[in-house]
Design an enzyme around this catalytic site. Sequence first.
Site, PDB file in Angstrom:
ATOM      1  CG  ASP A  81      -3.621   6.400  -8.763  1.00 34.88           C
ATOM      2  OD1 ASP A  81      -3.515   7.580  -8.357  1.00 34.88           O
ATOM      3  OD2 ASP A  81      -4.521   5.378  -8.086  1.00 34.88           O
ATOM      4  CG  HIS A  82      -0.923   5.822  -5.977  1.00 34.47           C
ATOM      5  ND1 HIS A  82      -0.718   6.497  -4.724  1.00 34.47           N
ATOM      6  CD2 HIS A  82      -2.122   5.508  -5.672  1.00 34.47           C
ATOM      7  CE1 HIS A  82      -1.628   6.945  -4.030  1.00 34.47           C
ATOM      8  NE2 HIS A  82      -2.785   6.290  -4.483  1.00 34.47           N
ATOM      9  CG  HIS A 177      -5.471   4.017  -0.929  1.00 39.77           C
ATOM     10  ND1 HIS A 177      -4.352   4.370  -0.454  1.00 39.77           N
ATOM     11  CD2 HIS A 177      -5.805   4.528  -2.117  1.00 39.77           C
ATOM     12  CE1 HIS A 177      -3.928   5.479  -1.287  1.00 39.77           C
ATOM     13  NE2 HIS A 177      -4.900   5.608  -2.404  1.00 39.77           N
ATOM     14  N   GLY A 178      -8.971   1.596   0.150  1.00 41.44           N
ATOM     15  CA  GLY A 178      -9.679   0.151   0.502  1.00 41.44           C
ATOM     16  C   GLY A 178     -10.960   0.552   1.240  1.00 41.44           C
ATOM     17  N   GLY A 206      -8.666   7.193  -1.807  1.00 43.21           N
ATOM     18  CA  GLY A 206      -9.432   6.482  -0.957  1.00 43.21           C
ATOM     19  C   GLY A 206     -10.929   6.909  -0.773  1.00 43.21           C
ATOM     20  N   GLY A 207     -11.454   7.159  -2.155  1.00 41.17           N
ATOM     21  CA  GLY A 207     -12.676   7.563  -2.170  1.00 41.17           C
ATOM     22  C   GLY A 207     -13.855   6.510  -1.725  1.00 41.17           C
ATOM     23  CB  THR A 208     -13.589   2.761  -1.648  1.00 35.56           C
ATOM     24  OG1 THR A 208     -13.407   2.694  -3.055  1.00 35.56           O
ATOM     25  CG2 THR A 208     -14.582   1.539  -1.152  1.00 35.56           C
ATOM     26  CG  ASN A 227      -7.621   9.240  -6.945  1.00 36.04           C
ATOM     27  OD1 ASN A 227      -8.057  10.158  -7.681  1.00 36.04           O
ATOM     28  ND2 ASN A 227      -6.487   9.010  -6.899  1.00 36.04           N
ATOM     29  CB  THR A 230     -11.818  -0.548  -3.056  1.00 36.27           C
ATOM     30  OG1 THR A 230     -10.630  -0.290  -2.898  1.00 36.27           O
ATOM     31  CG2 THR A 230     -12.260  -1.718  -2.507  1.00 36.27           C
TER      32      THR A 230
END
Length: 284
Positions: A81-82, A177-178, A206-208, A227, A230
Site C-alpha cells: 500500500d502507498h 486517512h485516520g 480512508g475507510g475508518t 482500505n 486505523t
Amino acid sequence: MLCNIKNLLDKANESSWAVGSFSVANLEMVLGIIKAAEETSSPIILQIAEVRLKHSPLEIFGPLMVAAAKNAKVPVAVHFDHGLTLEKIKLALDVGFTSVMFDGSHLPLEENINMTNQTIKLAKNYGASVEAEIGCVGGSEDGSVDIAINCTSPADAVCFCNEASVDALAVAIGNAHGNYKETPHLRFDILTQVKEAVNLPLVLHGGTGILPEEFIKCRENGIKKINIATATFDSVEESVRKAYNGGNITGYYDLHCAEINGAYQNALKHIKIFDSSNKAKLFI
Ligand code: 13P
C-alpha cells in the site's frame, strides 16, 4: 490461498460487493483478519504501507503475510500500500506480494503517470497487479502529514488511465486517512463521473469512520477495494485495554488472544458491510 488482486476486483466489479483491504502490522492482526475471512467465506486483501515498514520490516513481515495468505482457506491477496519508492515496491514483489500501489497522488499528473508506468513495467515481471491514485485523499496513512483533500478530477482520471494501464484506481471523493474530525459525506457525484469515465475497479482509501450506508453506496457505484487501517489498530488496542481492565490478562498469551480478537471483530464488521461474505466460492 494466495491470489491476485485483479481477479478479486474484476469479479467484484460484476456485482455490488467490495473486497476489504485490511492493513496489518503484526501476526495477531493477520490471524484475526484471516479468521474473520474464513468464518464468513470471504475473500480479503492483506496490505501494508511503505511508511509502516519502520515498525514491521518488509523483509521479515512481508513473507509472513504471504505465508498466511497461502495457508488461508479463502482467497487472500497481499498488497503493498502507498508505495513511495521503486526500491521498496521491488522488495514487496520479491517477497511475493501479488499487487503494489505507487502513490503519486502528490505529484504533477505527468510525473504520476511516468512513475506508475515504471511500476507497471516492474510488476509485470512478477505477474502482479498495480493500483494508482489520482487526486489527494486527506491526511496520510500514518498520520505524519496532514494532506488536504483534493477531489479526483474525472478528466485527469481519463487522461491518467489512457497513459497508464493500471488494474485499480484510488479516488479522492472527500475521504481521508485516520479518524475523521467530523462525519464524512462523500462526493458521490464525482464517484459516478469517474466510474463512467474509466472502466476500472475503483479503490476507497480512508475507510475508518465512513458510515455503513456510505460504504454501501460506494460499493454499488464502482468502489471494489476498501482500505481499512486505523479502525483495526483502534479495535486491537481497545480489545487489549478491555481485557486488562476486566482482569482477563494474566499472561502473554491472553494478550495475544485479545489482539487477535480485536482484529477479528473489526474485520467481521466490515466484511458484512462490504457484502463479501460467501464470495470465496466464486474463485474455486
Ligand atoms: P484508514 O486508516 O482511515 O482506515 O485508511 C486506511 C487506508 O486508506 C490505507 O491505505
